[in-house]
Design an enzyme around this catalytic site. Structure first.
Site, PDB file in Angstrom:
ATOM      1  N   ASN A 130       0.851  -1.189   0.000  1.00 33.43           N
ATOM      2  CA  ASN A 130       0.000   0.000   0.000  1.00 33.43           C
ATOM      3  C   ASN A 130       0.887   1.239   0.000  1.00 33.43           C
ATOM      4  O   ASN A 130       2.107   1.127  -0.041  1.00 33.43           O
ATOM      5  CB  ASN A 130      -0.952  -0.019   1.213  1.00 33.43           C
ATOM      6  CG  ASN A 130      -0.178  -0.106   2.507  1.00 33.43           C
ATOM      7  OD1 ASN A 130       0.557   0.798   2.863  1.00 33.43           O
ATOM      8  ND2 ASN A 130      -0.318  -1.239   3.210  1.00 33.43           N
ATOM      9  N   LYS A 170     -13.531  -0.554  15.714  1.00 31.77           N
ATOM     10  CA  LYS A 170     -12.189  -1.173  15.669  1.00 31.77           C
ATOM     11  C   LYS A 170     -11.510  -1.079  17.032  1.00 31.77           C
ATOM     12  O   LYS A 170     -10.804  -1.979  17.462  1.00 31.77           O
ATOM     13  CB  LYS A 170     -11.305  -0.444  14.638  1.00 31.77           C
ATOM     14  CG  LYS A 170     -11.153  -1.199  13.337  1.00 31.77           C
ATOM     15  CD  LYS A 170     -10.253  -0.473  12.362  1.00 31.77           C
ATOM     16  CE  LYS A 170     -10.662  -0.872  10.950  1.00 31.77           C
ATOM     17  NZ  LYS A 170      -9.972  -0.135   9.918  1.00 31.77           N
TER      18      LYS A 170
HETATM   19  O1  PMT Z   1       2.688   6.085   6.588  1.00 31.50           O
HETATM   20  P1  PMT Z   1       2.069   7.418   6.186  1.00 31.50           P
HETATM   21  O2  PMT Z   1       2.201   7.707   4.705  1.00 31.50           O
HETATM   22  O3  PMT Z   1       2.555   8.548   7.044  1.00 31.50           O
HETATM   23  O4  PMT Z   1       0.492   7.299   6.430  1.00 31.50           O
HETATM   24  C1  PMT Z   1       0.027   7.152   7.735  1.00 31.50           C
HETATM   25  C2  PMT Z   1      -1.063   6.080   7.836  1.00 31.50           C
HETATM   26  C3  PMT Z   1      -2.280   6.521   7.052  1.00 31.50           C
HETATM   27  C4  PMT Z   1      -0.550   4.739   7.312  1.00 31.50           C
HETATM   28  C5  PMT Z   1      -1.394   5.950   9.368  1.00 31.50           C
HETATM   29  O5  PMT Z   1      -1.827   7.188   9.861  1.00 31.50           O
HETATM   30  C6  PMT Z   1      -2.461   4.903   9.615  1.00 31.50           C
HETATM   31  O6  PMT Z   1      -3.666   5.154   9.550  1.00 31.50           O
HETATM   32  N1  PMT Z   1      -2.031   3.642   9.934  1.00 31.50           N
HETATM   33  C7  PMT Z   1      -2.904   2.482  10.098  1.00 31.50           C
HETATM   34  C8  PMT Z   1      -3.284   1.940   8.753  1.00 31.50           C
HETATM   35  C9  PMT Z   1      -4.140   0.673   8.854  1.00 31.50           C
HETATM   36  O7  PMT Z   1      -3.668  -0.364   8.575  1.00 31.50           O
HETATM   37  O8  PMT Z   1      -5.333   0.878   9.328  1.00 31.50           O
HETATM   38  P2  PMT Z   1      -6.441  -0.303   9.581  1.00 31.50           P
HETATM   39  O9  PMT Z   1      -7.676   0.454   9.885  1.00 31.50           O
HETATM   40  O10 PMT Z   1      -6.438  -1.257   8.443  1.00 31.50           O
HETATM   41  O11 PMT Z   1      -5.909  -1.049  10.858  1.00 31.50           O
HETATM   42  C10 PMT Z   1      -6.260  -0.666  12.184  1.00 31.50           C
HETATM   43  C11 PMT Z   1      -5.108  -0.930  13.114  1.00 31.50           C
HETATM   44  O12 PMT Z   1      -4.821  -2.325  13.153  1.00 31.50           O
HETATM   45  C12 PMT Z   1      -3.802  -0.241  12.752  1.00 31.50           C
HETATM   46  O13 PMT Z   1      -3.217   0.206  13.958  1.00 31.50           O
HETATM   47  C13 PMT Z   1      -2.964  -1.334  12.119  1.00 31.50           C
HETATM   48  O14 PMT Z   1      -1.561  -1.121  12.334  1.00 31.50           O
HETATM   49  C14 PMT Z   1      -3.463  -2.562  12.866  1.00 31.50           C
HETATM   50  N2  PMT Z   1      -3.387  -3.804  12.098  1.00 31.50           N
HETATM   51  C15 PMT Z   1      -4.132  -3.968  10.972  1.00 31.50           C
HETATM   52  C16 PMT Z   1      -4.095  -5.176  10.304  1.00 31.50           C
HETATM   53  C17 PMT Z   1      -3.259  -6.203  10.794  1.00 31.50           C
HETATM   54  N3  PMT Z   1      -3.192  -7.367  10.175  1.00 31.50           N
HETATM   55  N4  PMT Z   1      -2.521  -6.002  11.890  1.00 31.50           N
HETATM   56  C18 PMT Z   1      -2.575  -4.831  12.557  1.00 31.50           C
HETATM   57  O15 PMT Z   1      -1.896  -4.645  13.564  1.00 31.50           O
END
Ligand code: PMT
Length: 480
Positions: free
Chosen positions: A287, A418
């Site tokens: 991504n 979440k």
């Molecule tokens: O890296 P940049 O360009 O600065 O952009 C920042 C960002 C947009 C990446 C950052 O601010 C952000 O939102 N990061 C989380 C992105 C994400 O994966 O979001 P999610 O809604 O899919 O996941 C929710 C949380 O679960 C996150 O803390 C993620 O790290 C965690 N996760 C998700 C999937 C997984 N398999 N394991 C996880 O730990």
């Protein structure tokens, strides 16, 4: 930290403006204040109110005993002001250096100007000197300057060297280690952090030579802000426009000002960047995460004294100063690295972890299906481990567990759900993917901090500012 720790209430009372002011801050009567003074300590909830009130008035305060490290006058006392050496390059954006100098002064920073010869085509040393109240240096071989302030001493006196506009030429000379004028000599001689704000024609910015120079500078730890997309001075539209003065001034402030060591003794894990899941030996699922948000958080926790392990997917950013970086590719590797870094007081999952991986990634390059059988390629995906959720359930769950939710719609509802599903204390919701503000890759972010009891909406700000505010909020959490 216990409520019985000694606190110098007299000093705090003076800083707040007297006994009545302290009563107002705490919402208590005179006898309660007398009791606290007599005991020389305050209960924990009072401690946090005092900390808030002092920091809101501009004091830097130690977390453990509320002793005042420096007052708001630090910004007006010449001895305590951080010094920015502002190197102005020769580009049309040079005039914005004047506005940036003004903005930095408003933030309590001292500015000394240095101009390259070609910057003199756009602005004059006199205007820089008049604005900064300091001599503006422009000549490596000026004997007077060498007698008054040698170039080495000038380079060493800075808390930060800011280069703006960082032209293609200046970046190239800095990357090659040339020292053929005062600006490049300072860049070689300084031990302070360097921040560059590039500005140039979009084709020059995209040129492989500039891309390579940028990479060299980044690898050496030079911080970059911008450039942004938009109209450039030459009339072309694209990436190459210098960041705005307010953003540059804020980034300079972040890098130059030493933070109180309020998180000394605390350990933190930060995940950042994308994960990359192989499809075959040459293709992958990933991504657009640049790592900027997670790296800024790691940097600002470390700046406050925390011992930080940054577990990062593949990005082009240098490891922040004082941070231990563990580089990984896949979600499985990221999870293993997170587990190896436990126990920790704080974990912040800012990485954009791929939710799925290919069930059986091939070792060789997959062949295209032949045309007679062109029903399409089918890949079987299986779910990756959820690192944040497993931290939420772990026996070694960090005391403060923070996730980021990247949402494109129904941001608050989705992020709130979440937060409880992944059992974290705070979920930081950011809306991603908008054409004008994708958040992924940009220098700014706009978030809601969702806890069990409240939702805070923070204004749009630089990712570095957000990280600083978050580090401050984390400090408060350990105080209460
Ligand atoms: O890296 P940049 O360009 O600065 O952009 C920042 C960002 C947009 C990446 C950052 O601010 C952000 O939102 N990061 C989380 C992105 C994400 O994966 O979001 P999610 O809604 O899919 O996941 C929710 C949380 O679960 C996150 O803390 C993620 O790290 C965690 N996760 C998700 C999937 C997984 N398999 N394991 C996880 O730990």
């Amino acid at each position: 930290m216990t409520p019985t720790n000694h606190v110098d209430l007299t000093a705090i009372m003076t800083a707040l403006g007297g006994r009545q002011a302290m009563q107002d801050v705490l919402g208590v009567g005179a006898s309660a204040i007398s009791n606290y003074v007599a005991r020389g300590s305050v209960p924990t909830h009072v401690r946090s109110k005092l900390y808030n009130a002092l920091t809101a008035r501009g004091y830097q305060v130690r977390l453990d005993d509320l002793s005042i490290i420096c007052g708001p006058d630090a910004a007006t006392s010449p001895a305590a002001k951080p010094m920015i050496l502002l190197i102005i390059g020769g580009g049309i954006a040079a005039y914005k250096a004047l506005e940036t100098a003004r903005q930095m002064q408003r933030l309590g920073l001292d500015v000394t100007g240095v101009m390259t010869k070609s910057a003199g085509q756009f602005i004059t040393p006199l205007s820089v000197a008049a604005l900064t109240n300091q001599k503006c240096y422009d000549d490596l071989f000026s004997l007077t300057d060498e007698a008054e302030m040698g170039h080495i001493r000038l380079a060493r006196s800075a808390d930060l060297v800011l280069v703006m506009p960082a032209t293609a030429n200046l970046m190239a000379r800095a990357a090659s280690g040339l020292a053929d004028d005062l600006a490049t000599t300072i860049l070689l001689a300084t031990t302070a952090p360097i921040l560059m704000a590039p500005a140039m024609n979009p084709a020059m910015w995209a040129h492989p030579a500039t891309v390579a120079n940028l990479e060299v500078l980044r690898q050496r730890g030079v911080h970059m802000i911008g450039p942004t997309e938009g109209d450039t001075a030459c009339g072309e539209i694209g990436s190459g426009r210098m960041s705005e003065p307010a953003d540059i001034a804020a980034a300079a402030f972040e890098l130059a000002v030493k933070r109180p060591q309020t998180l000394a003794g605390k350990t933190a894990i930060v995940t950042a960047g994308p994960t990359v899941e192989p499809i075959d030996s040459v293709r992958f699922i990933a991504n657009h995460s640049s790592g900027k948000q997670g790296y800024a958080i790691a940097a600002l926790l470390a700046a406050r004294g925390a011992s930080v392990t940054l577990i990062s997917g593949p990005v082009t950013l240098p490891a922040p100063a004082g941070v231990k970086r563990v580089s990984v590719q896949t979600a499985a590797q990221m999870q293993a690295a997170v587990n190896a870094a436990l126990p920790a007081d704080i974990a912040i999952c800012a990485a954009a972890v791929a939710d799925w991986r290919v069930a059986e990634a091939r070792h060789a390059k997959l062949k295209k299906p032949d045309h007679q059988n062109a029903a399409g390629m089918q890949l079987t995906l299986i779910e990756n481990p959820d690192i944040l959720a497993s931290l939420g359930q772990s026996d070694q769950r960090p005391k403060l567990l923070i996730g980021f939710a990247a949402e494109t719609e129904d941001v608050l509802e989705n992020a709130t759900a979440k937060r409880s599903r992944k059992q974290c204390d705070w979920m930081i919701a950011n809306q991603v993917g908008a054409a004008d503000d994708p958040v992924f890759g940009s220098d700014q972010n706009h978030i809601m901090l969702i806890s069990e009891t409240a939702v805070e909406t923070w204004p749009r700000m630089l990712k570095t500012e957000l990280a600083d505010k978050l580090a401050e909020r984390i400090t408060m959490e350990f105080l209460t």
